[in-house]
Write a protein that holds these residues in place. Structure first.
Motif, mmCIF file in Angstrom:
data_model
loop_
_atom_site.group_PDB
_atom_site.id
_atom_site.type_symbol
_atom_site.label_atom_id
_atom_site.label_comp_id
_atom_site.label_asym_id
_atom_site.label_seq_id
_atom_site.Cartn_x
_atom_site.Cartn_y
_atom_site.Cartn_z
ATOM 1 N N ALA A 108 11.381 17.447 -34.375
ATOM 2 C CA ALA A 108 10.835 18.111 -32.765
ATOM 3 C C ALA A 108 10.784 16.830 -31.922
ATOM 4 C CB ALA A 108 9.414 18.529 -33.311
ATOM 5 N N ALA A 109 10.107 15.604 -32.396
ATOM 6 C CA ALA A 109 10.115 14.509 -31.258
ATOM 7 C C ALA A 109 11.382 14.136 -30.697
ATOM 8 C CB ALA A 109 9.444 13.416 -31.862
ATOM 9 N N ALA A 110 12.654 14.082 -31.692
ATOM 10 C CA ALA A 110 13.882 13.635 -31.217
ATOM 11 C C ALA A 110 14.458 14.560 -30.159
ATOM 12 C CB ALA A 110 14.673 13.546 -32.331
ATOM 13 N N ILE A 111 14.118 15.966 -30.267
ATOM 14 C CA ILE A 111 14.920 16.916 -29.389
ATOM 15 C C ILE A 111 13.762 17.197 -28.179
ATOM 16 C CG2 ILE A 111 16.298 17.891 -31.344
ATOM 17 C CD1 ILE A 111 14.289 20.162 -31.442
ATOM 18 N N GLY A 112 12.682 16.807 -28.121
ATOM 19 C CA GLY A 112 11.687 17.195 -27.232
ATOM 20 C C GLY A 112 11.177 18.388 -27.260
ATOM 21 N N ALA A 113 10.906 18.886 -28.415
ATOM 22 C CA ALA A 113 10.161 20.261 -28.654
ATOM 23 C C ALA A 113 8.823 20.006 -28.895
ATOM 24 C CB ALA A 113 10.825 21.002 -29.627
ATOM 25 N N PHE A 114 7.804 20.926 -28.426
ATOM 26 C CA PHE A 114 6.554 20.937 -28.663
ATOM 27 C C PHE A 114 6.243 21.388 -29.996
ATOM 28 C CE2 PHE A 114 2.295 23.104 -27.725
ATOM 29 C CZ PHE A 114 1.279 21.910 -28.156
ATOM 30 N N LEU A 115 5.837 20.712 -30.863
ATOM 31 C CA LEU A 115 5.390 21.071 -32.463
ATOM 32 C C LEU A 115 3.748 21.567 -32.480
ATOM 33 C CD1 LEU A 115 6.220 21.671 -35.362
ATOM 34 C CD2 LEU A 115 5.531 19.108 -35.679
ATOM 35 N N ILE A 116 3.606 22.753 -32.907
ATOM 36 C CA ILE A 116 2.321 23.197 -33.459
ATOM 37 C C ILE A 116 2.343 23.286 -34.771
ATOM 38 C CG2 ILE A 116 0.540 25.011 -33.143
ATOM 39 C CD1 ILE A 116 1.797 25.654 -30.654
ATOM 40 N N TYR A 117 1.558 22.633 -35.614
ATOM 41 C CA TYR A 117 1.334 22.236 -37.074
ATOM 42 C C TYR A 117 0.249 23.094 -37.376
ATOM 43 C CZ TYR A 117 0.164 20.809 -41.733
ATOM 44 O OH TYR A 117 -0.098 20.445 -42.958
ATOM 45 N N ILE A 118 0.142 24.154 -38.104
ATOM 46 C CA ILE A 118 -1.074 24.958 -38.540
ATOM 47 C C ILE A 118 -1.674 24.366 -39.728
ATOM 48 C CG2 ILE A 118 -1.647 27.262 -39.303
ATOM 49 C CD1 ILE A 118 -0.584 27.422 -36.478
ATOM 50 N N SER A 119 -2.743 24.134 -39.594
ATOM 51 C CA SER A 119 -3.702 23.296 -40.771
ATOM 52 C C SER A 119 -5.042 24.250 -41.034
ATOM 53 C CB SER A 119 -4.192 21.952 -39.984
ATOM 54 O OG SER A 119 -4.615 21.259 -41.485
ATOM 55 N N SER A 120 -5.610 23.747 -41.485
ATOM 56 C CA SER A 120 -7.036 24.318 -42.490
ATOM 57 C C SER A 120 -8.269 23.966 -42.095
ATOM 58 C CB SER A 120 -6.742 24.618 -43.915
ATOM 59 O OG SER A 120 -7.606 25.086 -44.558
ATOM 60 N N ASP A 121 -9.129 24.697 -42.049
ATOM 61 C CA ASP A 121 -10.450 24.389 -42.329
ATOM 62 C C ASP A 121 -11.033 23.642 -43.587
ATOM 63 O OD1 ASP A 121 -10.324 26.421 -43.608
ATOM 64 O OD2 ASP A 121 -12.277 27.512 -43.027
ATOM 65 N N TYR A 122 -10.032 23.721 -44.650
ATOM 66 C CA TYR A 122 -10.220 23.230 -45.790
ATOM 67 C C TYR A 122 -10.308 21.718 -45.836
ATOM 68 C CZ TYR A 122 -11.416 27.015 -48.856
ATOM 69 O OH TYR A 122 -11.673 28.326 -49.361
ATOM 70 N N VAL A 123 -9.981 20.952 -44.631
ATOM 71 C CA VAL A 123 -9.915 19.578 -44.665
ATOM 72 C C VAL A 123 -11.193 19.122 -44.375
ATOM 73 C CG1 VAL A 123 -7.596 19.551 -43.475
ATOM 74 C CG2 VAL A 123 -9.691 19.557 -42.248
ATOM 75 N N PHE A 124 -12.239 19.981 -44.282
ATOM 76 C CA PHE A 124 -13.771 19.536 -44.312
ATOM 77 C C PHE A 124 -14.489 20.021 -45.461
ATOM 78 C CE2 PHE A 124 -12.697 20.331 -39.798
ATOM 79 C CZ PHE A 124 -12.929 18.911 -39.387
ATOM 80 N N ASP A 125 -15.525 19.231 -46.315
ATOM 81 C CA ASP A 125 -16.327 19.530 -47.300
ATOM 82 C C ASP A 125 -17.189 20.649 -46.989
ATOM 83 O OD1 ASP A 125 -18.322 18.363 -45.888
ATOM 84 O OD2 ASP A 125 -18.003 16.454 -47.371
ATOM 85 N N GLY A 126 -17.546 21.038 -45.875
ATOM 86 C CA GLY A 126 -18.487 22.252 -45.749
ATOM 87 C C GLY A 126 -19.942 21.823 -46.038
ATOM 88 N N THR A 127 -20.343 20.513 -45.926
ATOM 89 C CA THR A 127 -21.769 20.274 -45.888
ATOM 90 C C THR A 127 -22.431 20.040 -44.634
ATOM 91 O OG1 THR A 127 -21.472 17.725 -46.024
ATOM 92 C CG2 THR A 127 -21.230 19.073 -48.125
ATOM 93 N N ASN A 128 -21.613 19.695 -43.387
ATOM 94 C CA ASN A 128 -22.376 19.825 -42.113
ATOM 95 C C ASN A 128 -21.437 20.477 -41.067
ATOM 96 O OD1 ASN A 128 -24.152 18.334 -40.353
ATOM 97 N ND2 ASN A 128 -22.778 16.775 -40.162
ATOM 98 N N PRO A 129 -21.453 21.783 -41.158
ATOM 99 C CA PRO A 129 -20.947 22.735 -40.140
ATOM 100 C C PRO A 129 -21.946 22.622 -38.773
ATOM 101 C CG PRO A 129 -21.944 24.001 -41.694
ATOM 102 C CD PRO A 129 -22.244 22.739 -42.094
ATOM 103 N N PRO A 130 -21.199 23.104 -37.593
ATOM 104 C CA PRO A 130 -19.735 23.260 -37.367
ATOM 105 C C PRO A 130 -19.117 21.980 -37.029
ATOM 106 C CG PRO A 130 -21.146 23.773 -35.393
ATOM 107 C CD PRO A 130 -22.110 23.315 -36.451
ATOM 108 N N TYR A 131 -18.014 21.953 -37.400
ATOM 109 C CA TYR A 131 -16.959 20.950 -37.246
ATOM 110 C C TYR A 131 -16.278 20.657 -36.106
ATOM 111 C CZ TYR A 131 -18.262 19.998 -42.211
ATOM 112 O OH TYR A 131 -18.820 19.878 -43.343
ATOM 113 N N ARG A 132 -16.189 19.503 -35.497
ATOM 114 C CA ARG A 132 -15.595 19.516 -34.229
ATOM 115 C C ARG A 132 -14.241 18.672 -34.531
ATOM 116 N NH1 ARG A 132 -18.069 19.975 -29.381
ATOM 117 N NH2 ARG A 132 -16.729 18.412 -28.249
ATOM 118 N N GLU A 133 -13.161 18.712 -33.668
ATOM 119 C CA GLU A 133 -11.880 17.986 -33.765
ATOM 120 C C GLU A 133 -12.069 16.488 -34.387
ATOM 121 O OE1 GLU A 133 -11.029 21.588 -31.439
ATOM 122 O OE2 GLU A 133 -12.638 20.055 -31.503
#
Length: 318
Positions: A108-133
């Motif tokens: 995507a970088a090589a062709i100049g396209a804007f890439l949106i990668y869908i991720s998850s709230d499961y990157v957090f352990d859930g002990t101190n919400p709400p989570y900022r970026e």
């Protein structure tokens, strides 16, 4: 894992923005619809497990993507999203969630396209919400770890990419098993048998059409402002356990819920889940990006085709 992208010439005569979607789950199908609903976007789509007549055949697992035209935007929805499956098949999950994502980011970088990668709230352990970026991720299970590693691979290989973290999703499905929310419908409908429902994990069910709108709005903002990049959060704002979702589903269809039993203990089987991984969405909201469908409205729209009692089909929307 090498990722070959075959590119054709960009069609300037259409004077449209082109978006390609790596499709696997219901999110991608709704994104496909949302982009196509706006005349300035031409979106033939891509797919792994699901296709439509307009989709171009592709497979990340074979490490080959064919792009007849150079896209302005790529939305990467493809992933192994089931935590228990990831635990049992870690290598295959890592290949799709991490390796393919990093290689796609390079292309995507090589062709100049804007890439949106869908991720998850499961990157957090859930002990101190709400989570900022900017909060430090700490995933509890292998699925969360692969999504976090996928984020890192994307942002390391494409400085202009965006990561969009989202929670549990629901929406229009071909099979109830496609969503952890819609899969509960059969248990709700078969009221002659008691059903145990988790009442421990706090979730924020989010309609896929809202995520689709957010992706399109994010892409449109980026077309005007190159500084739109990095990590973002989007989520529904109704906090519910699976038990509460099931009761809301029953209420939406005027079905009994007395057979549903709330289980308040922490789950002991399967991959470990975060108790409450609520996402703070103020960053996107400040940009004027966002859409939220009330759960009872969205779930009724999504599930009515699977209603077993045909009598309710005549009355549920009246």
């Amino acid at each position: 894992m090498p990722l070959d992208v075959v590119l054709g010439e960009q069609d300037q005569s259409l004077n449209r923005l082109i978006c390609w979607i790596l499709m696997q789950f219901i999110t991608s199908f709704m994104i496909f619809r949302d982009f196509n609903s706006v005349s300035r976007w031409w979106d033939p789509g891509l797919y792994i497990l699901r296709s439509t007549p307009d989709c171009v055949h592709s497979s990340l697992k074979t490490a080959t993507i064919v792009l007849p035209q150079v896209p302005h935007v790529i939305v990467h929805c493809a992933a192994e999203r089931r935590p228990d499956v990831v635990e049992n098949h870690p290598d295959a999950a890592a290949q799709l969630n991490v390796d393919a994502s990093g290689n796609l980011a390079k292309e995507a970088a090589a062709i100049g396209a804007f890439l949106i990668y869908i991720s998850s709230d499961y990157v957090f352990d859930g002990t101190n919400p709400p989570y900022r970026e900017e909060d430090i991720p700490s995933p509890l299970n292998l699925y969360g770890k692969t999504k976090l590693e996928g984020e890192k691979a994307v942002l390391q290989n494409n400085l202009g990419a965006a990561v969009l973290r989202i929670p549990v999703l629901y929406g229009e499905v071909e099979k109830l098993e496609e969503s952890a929310v819609t899969v509960m419908f059969d248990k709700v409908q078969f009221s002659n048998k008691s059903a145990n429902m988790d009442h421990w994990q706090q979730r924020f069910p989010t309609h896929v059409k809202d995520v689709a709108t957010v992706c399109r709005q994010l892409a449109e903002k980026r077309m005007l402002d190159p500084s739109i990049k990095g990590t973002f959060h989007w989520s529904g704002n109704e906090q519910m356990t699976k038990y509460e979702m099931a009761c809301a589903i029953a209420d939406a269809f005027n079905l009994p819920s007395s057979h549903l039993r709330p289980i308040t203990d922490s789950p002991v089987l399967g991959a470990q889940r975060p108790r409450n991984a609520q996402l703070d969405c103020s960053k996107l909201e400040t940009l004027g990006i966002g859409q939220r469908t009330p759960f009872r409205i969205g779930i009724k729209e999504s599930l009515w085709p699977f209603l077993i009692d045909k009598r309710w089909r005549q009355t549920v929307f009246h």
